[in-house]
Design a protein around this motif. Structure first.
Motif, PDB file in Angstrom:
ATOM      1  N   MET A   1      32.538  52.689  24.323  1.00 37.65           N
ATOM      2  CA  MET A   1      32.648  52.616  25.654  1.00 37.65           C
ATOM      3  C   MET A   1      33.682  51.374  26.163  1.00 37.65           C
ATOM      4  SD  MET A   1      28.884  52.691  27.987  1.00 37.65           S
ATOM      5  CE  MET A   1      28.913  50.782  28.317  1.00 37.65           C
ATOM      6  N   PRO A   2      33.891  51.800  26.757  1.00 35.62           N
ATOM      7  CA  PRO A   2      35.128  50.730  27.536  1.00 35.62           C
ATOM      8  C   PRO A   2      34.291  49.729  28.479  1.00 35.62           C
ATOM      9  CG  PRO A   2      35.695  52.690  28.873  1.00 35.62           C
ATOM     10  CD  PRO A   2      34.628  52.925  27.909  1.00 35.62           C
ATOM     11  N   SER A   3      35.271  48.597  28.609  1.00 38.73           N
ATOM     12  CA  SER A   3      34.160  47.518  28.830  1.00 38.73           C
ATOM     13  C   SER A   3      34.777  48.002  30.496  1.00 38.73           C
ATOM     14  CB  SER A   3      34.519  46.358  29.089  1.00 38.73           C
ATOM     15  OG  SER A   3      35.931  45.850  29.511  1.00 38.73           O
ATOM     16  N   PHE A   4      33.958  47.489  31.933  1.00 42.65           N
ATOM     17  CA  PHE A   4      34.499  47.626  33.093  1.00 42.65           C
ATOM     18  C   PHE A   4      35.554  47.004  33.482  1.00 42.65           C
ATOM     19  CE2 PHE A   4      34.108  46.452  37.788  1.00 42.65           C
ATOM     20  CZ  PHE A   4      33.870  47.802  38.046  1.00 42.65           C
ATOM     21  N   ASP A   5      35.845  45.890  32.582  1.00 41.83           N
ATOM     22  CA  ASP A   5      37.008  45.207  33.220  1.00 41.83           C
ATOM     23  C   ASP A   5      38.852  46.111  32.581  1.00 41.83           C
ATOM     24  OD1 ASP A   5      36.169  43.456  34.579  1.00 41.83           O
ATOM     25  OD2 ASP A   5      35.934  41.451  33.026  1.00 41.83           O
ATOM     26  N   SER A   6      37.991  46.595  31.400  1.00 44.33           N
ATOM     27  CA  SER A   6      39.050  47.308  30.926  1.00 44.33           C
ATOM     28  C   SER A   6      39.359  48.158  31.524  1.00 44.33           C
ATOM     29  CB  SER A   6      39.170  47.501  29.316  1.00 44.33           C
ATOM     30  OG  SER A   6      37.965  48.637  29.071  1.00 44.33           O
ATOM     31  N   LEU A   7      38.495  49.263  31.948  1.00 41.89           N
ATOM     32  CA  LEU A   7      38.634  50.169  32.955  1.00 41.89           C
ATOM     33  C   LEU A   7      39.807  49.983  33.868  1.00 41.89           C
ATOM     34  CD1 LEU A   7      37.462  53.285  32.885  1.00 41.89           C
ATOM     35  CD2 LEU A   7      35.699  52.607  34.736  1.00 41.89           C
ATOM     36  N   MET A   8      38.773  49.225  34.590  1.00 39.08           N
ATOM     37  CA  MET A   8      39.475  47.914  36.167  1.00 39.08           C
ATOM     38  C   MET A   8      41.138  48.660  35.704  1.00 39.08           C
ATOM     39  SD  MET A   8      38.226  48.158  38.802  1.00 39.08           S
ATOM     40  CE  MET A   8      36.802  47.757  39.721  1.00 39.08           C
ATOM     41  N   GLU A   9      41.434  47.436  34.405  1.00 41.53           N
ATOM     42  CA  GLU A   9      42.769  47.078  34.353  1.00 41.53           C
ATOM     43  C   GLU A   9      43.578  48.309  33.770  1.00 41.53           C
ATOM     44  OE1 GLU A   9      43.178  44.310  30.692  1.00 41.53           O
ATOM     45  OE2 GLU A   9      41.774  42.951  32.031  1.00 41.53           O
ATOM     46  N   SER A  10      42.730  49.095  32.978  1.00 39.38           N
ATOM     47  CA  SER A  10      43.898  50.279  32.738  1.00 39.38           C
ATOM     48  C   SER A  10      44.605  51.065  33.889  1.00 39.38           C
ATOM     49  CB  SER A  10      42.977  51.259  31.905  1.00 39.38           C
ATOM     50  OG  SER A  10      41.408  52.202  32.979  1.00 39.38           O
ATOM     51  N   HIS A  11      43.997  50.606  34.863  1.00 42.21           N
ATOM     52  CA  HIS A  11      44.323  51.550  36.366  1.00 42.21           C
ATOM     53  C   HIS A  11      45.031  51.039  37.535  1.00 42.21           C
ATOM     54  CE1 HIS A  11      40.836  54.165  35.871  1.00 42.21           C
ATOM     55  NE2 HIS A  11      41.325  54.963  37.127  1.00 42.21           N
ATOM     56  N   GLY A  12      45.454  49.173  36.641  1.00 43.73           N
ATOM     57  CA  GLY A  12      45.862  48.089  37.064  1.00 43.73           C
ATOM     58  C   GLY A  12      45.728  47.595  38.108  1.00 43.73           C
ATOM     59  N   VAL A  13      43.899  47.108  38.095  1.00 43.31           N
ATOM     60  CA  VAL A  13      42.965  46.218  38.948  1.00 43.31           C
ATOM     61  C   VAL A  13      42.695  44.903  38.218  1.00 43.31           C
ATOM     62  CG1 VAL A  13      41.697  46.315  40.442  1.00 43.31           C
ATOM     63  CG2 VAL A  13      42.629  48.211  40.359  1.00 43.31           C
ATOM     64  N   SER A  14      42.953  43.656  38.936  1.00 45.41           N
ATOM     65  CA  SER A  14      42.757  42.744  38.047  1.00 45.41           C
ATOM     66  C   SER A  14      41.252  42.591  38.752  1.00 45.41           C
ATOM     67  CB  SER A  14      43.656  41.568  38.890  1.00 45.41           C
ATOM     68  OG  SER A  14      43.282  41.240  40.245  1.00 45.41           O
ATOM     69  N   ARG A  15      40.312  41.254  38.428  1.00 46.56           N
ATOM     70  CA  ARG A  15      39.219  41.055  38.366  1.00 46.56           C
ATOM     71  C   ARG A  15      39.033  40.228  39.841  1.00 46.56           C
ATOM     72  NH1 ARG A  15      33.631  42.698  36.895  1.00 46.56           N
ATOM     73  NH2 ARG A  15      32.342  40.642  37.954  1.00 46.56           N
TER      74      ARG A  15
END
Lengths: 455, 229
Positions: A1-15
């Protein structure tokens, strides 16, 4: 299961970008900044849940529309937080965005509408009830030609909405056309376009619905602002509540202040610095567009704050006067926002009888001019009649006294008596003769009437 | 020279003041109203809106003061007399005016050669003047519907919603302004067409000689040329 941050990063979105988005959502919903961590937390939980939990199903039905509202969502060139949030929902039907097409897609819609789940009741028994879904509507319904003006997949738009609204947990009307019929409903509206809320209310009143209308959230503007729609979805999915709605079932936080209130050009308005012509020096200076027919002062929306196209710009910032697209009014669907504001570059809308439309100022100047002209002509008449130097001579007898000599209004004997008490310089035989007051018995109405009759 | 004598008692000082305020307010309100509708020259919007809202309030207050004073100040019930009654009585139907309404219309349409006898205010005149306070109130109401400071308040917001938007209220407010304009045109015309004496009395309190009228006998009784004894 991908972590939330990695899911965001995969969309090019920073924390940092994600937290900014949550703050933006909180502001749009009118929540305090203290709610930001809660929104972030809820978003994380839900997004993580997407890999294992059940997604909230949603249907995006498109009726008479230009697909501009879909476009408004989908045209993002850079993936951002909003697209991630949109992944919170399982978009089971969208004519434009769904991969499937044809009967299989129509079947997916039917399955979503009719899906049921088993729930355990308090007494231990079980029962089934609909799963429910969020119904997003884009475009107007059409009642023209016995509802045949718009038929999708063999079904009339009006039948489709009645079917789709039944098990919806909420209806989001995205864009003006879904709210009040929009452009299609502009006069003379031959196709009978109307909004979702006015249609469903009418159908309910006519007894055509065997269920209560689900909560309706109207999100006007042309196109609907993606930020507004996202805010509604976040509000409903993450915080599990409907936003506070005004009398038009619009989120009152979003549509609570006029564009004029928050306009970046407001200073120019107060200073009286206006654009009178496109391509002029005033326009290049970014002056106020009020004289060009800007509807900002009467349009309630937070456009200047939220802006469009990922906060890049919006109408007035781009140099175009507001055309009042946030004024779609579901309570007055027969008088839509286009009719209320067109012509868009005019300070007034046009009014008229039937198809004869004109600027209201023409009628005002016409009537005012007519009155002035009539007075001028009358003035020449008064002059010709010799009345301009003190008016005409007074009547000797009231018209009523001549008709009713037995009970006259004028008390001639009293007048004669009062005349005799006047100081000497106020008495004058010539005047008495003229006014017929010295010898009232000679000039009583009865005698005067007889005299008139003899003539 | 058939008009009645113009005495100060027809227009006591308080009413001369309220009339002046009405005049100034209405002219400035109409001008700034046109400007706010369309700013036909630059640089005046802040002043125009400020003046419009301020004088709108003044006009309403002035109207209320005028109506209240009608119950306390005495004025002449008819022209051509120095006798006075409490002013509100001159706004009710008066015996001098009975059955004279049609006569007035006939006079102004040249179907009647002689000037009708009447109270201080003729029948059409009194009716139109009585409409003005109502018009001011409607104007103030629609104005409050348009002013952003007040238009979120219950009745104003409800009216805007009932009309279907601020655009509709704006057009109503605009047309009512034209009712004022037409009234002013008629009023100025009718007050001055038979001579400027009534205006001089109203604005400057300058008396003029003329015929004397008895409010009791409802008839003319003589002439007063204002000769000093």
């Amino acid at each position: 299961m991908p972590s939330f941050d990695s899911l965001m990063e995969s969309h090019g979105v920073s924390r940092r970008g994600f937290m900014k988005f949550c703050a933006g959502v909180a502001a749009t919903l009118g929540l305090s900044q203290a709610m930001v961590p809660k929104i972030a937390d809820a978003a994380e939980q839900l997004v993580i849940g997407t890999t294992s939990g059940v997604l909230a199903p949603a249907l995006w039905l498109e009726f008479a529309s230009c697909t501009g509202c879909t476009e408004s969502f989908a045209s993002a060139t850079t993936p951002d937080v909003a697209t991630v949030i949109l992944e919170l929902i399982s978009l089971n039907y969208s004519e434009t965005l769904s991969a499937g097409a044809g009967w299989s897609l129509e079947e997916a819609m039917d399955q979503t509408i009719n899906a049921t789940k088993t729930v355990r009741n308090a007494d231990g028994s079980t029962s089934t009830e609909p799963v429910g879904y969020i119904l997003i509507i884009e475009g107007a319904l059409m009642e023209g030609w016995n509802d045949n003006a718009l038929v999708i997949g063999g079904e009339k738009s009006t039948d489709l909405i009645k079917k789709a609204a039944k098990n919806a947990v909420a209806i989001i009307c995205a864009g003006d056309c879904a709210v009040d019929g929009g452009w299609q409903a502009a006069s003379p509206n031959p196709a009978g376009a109307t909004g979702v809320e006015p249609y469903l209310k009418k159908a309910k009143a006519a007894g055509q619905l065997d269920y209560d209308i689900p909560p309706i959230i109207n999100v006007p503007c042309c196109p609907a602002n993606p930020e507004h729609i996202i805010a509604m979805l976040v509000d409903y999915l993450l915080l599990n509540k409907l936003p506070q709605l005004n009398e038009y079932n619009m989120p009152s936080e979003i549509f609570g202040q006029t564009i004029h209130d928050n306009c970046p050009r407001r200073g120019h308005f107060e200073n009286g610095e206006f654009v009178y012509e496109f391509g002029s020096e005033e326009e290049s200076k970014g002056y106020c567009l009020y004289a060009m027919g800007c509807k900002g002062p009467q349009t309630y929306s937070n456009c200047p704050l939220v802006r469009w196209n990922r906060k890049v710009s919006w109408c007035i910032e781009a140099g175009a006067p507001c055309i009042g697209c946030a004024q779609a009014n579901p309570n007055m669907a027969d008088h839509g926002w286009v009719d209320l504001n067109s012509p868009f570059l005019n300070r007034f809308k046009h009014i008229g009888i039937g198809n004869f439309m004109f600027d209201p100022t023409y009628l005002a100047y016409g009537v005012g001019g007519l009155v002035a002209l009539a007075l001028i002509v009358h003035g020449f008449g008064m002059r010709a009649a010799g009345r301009t130097t003190g008016g005409a001579d007074f009547e000797t007898f009231r018209h009523y006294d001549l008709k009713h000599p037995d009970h006259p209004i004028t008390d001639k004997p009293l007048a004669a008596e009062e005349a005799s008490h006047l100081s000497a310089d106020m008495q004058d035989e010539a005047i008495d003769e003229e006014l017929k007051i010295a010898q009232p018995q000679l000039y009583d109405p009865k005698a005067a009437k007889k005299k008139g009759a003899a003539k | 020279m058939a008009h009645l004598a113009h005495y100060k008692q027809a227009h006591p000082l308080p009413f001369v003041v309220t009339h002046w305020i009405n005049l100034i307010s209405m002219i400035v309100l109409v001008f700034t109203g046109f400007y706010i509708h369309y700013p036909f020259f630059p640089g005046f919007m802040g002043i125009a809106r400020g003046a419009h809202i301020f004088l709108g309030c003044i006009l309403v207050i002035n109207m209320i003061v005028r109506v209240v004073l009608a119950f306390f100040v005495k004025s002449a019930p008819t022209g051509g007399t120095r006798e006075t009654v409490t002013d509100y009585k001159t706004w009710l139907p008066q015996r001098d005016n009975r059955h004279q309404g049609i006569q007035w219309i006939k006079y102004y349409l040249f179907f009647k050669k002689t000037h009708p006898l009447s109270a201080k205010l003729g029948v059409p005149q009194k009716i139109s003047y009585l409409c003005i306070p109502i018009l001011i109130l409607i104007m103030a109401f629609t104005g409050c519907c348009l002013w952003s400071v007040t238009n979120t308040i219950g009745p104003f917001a409800a009216f805007v919603s009932w009309c279907g938007g601020l655009m509709v209220v704006r057009i109503i407010h605009y047309y009512l302004m034209w009712v004022f304009i037409c009234f002013i045109l008629l009023h100025v015309y009718l007050a001055n067409i038979e001579g400027l004496e009534p205006t001089k009395l109203m604005f400057l309190r300058k008396e003029h000689g003329g015929l004397v009228y008895s409010p009791e006998a409802h008839d003319l009784i003589g002439r007063d040329d204002l000769k000093k004894e």
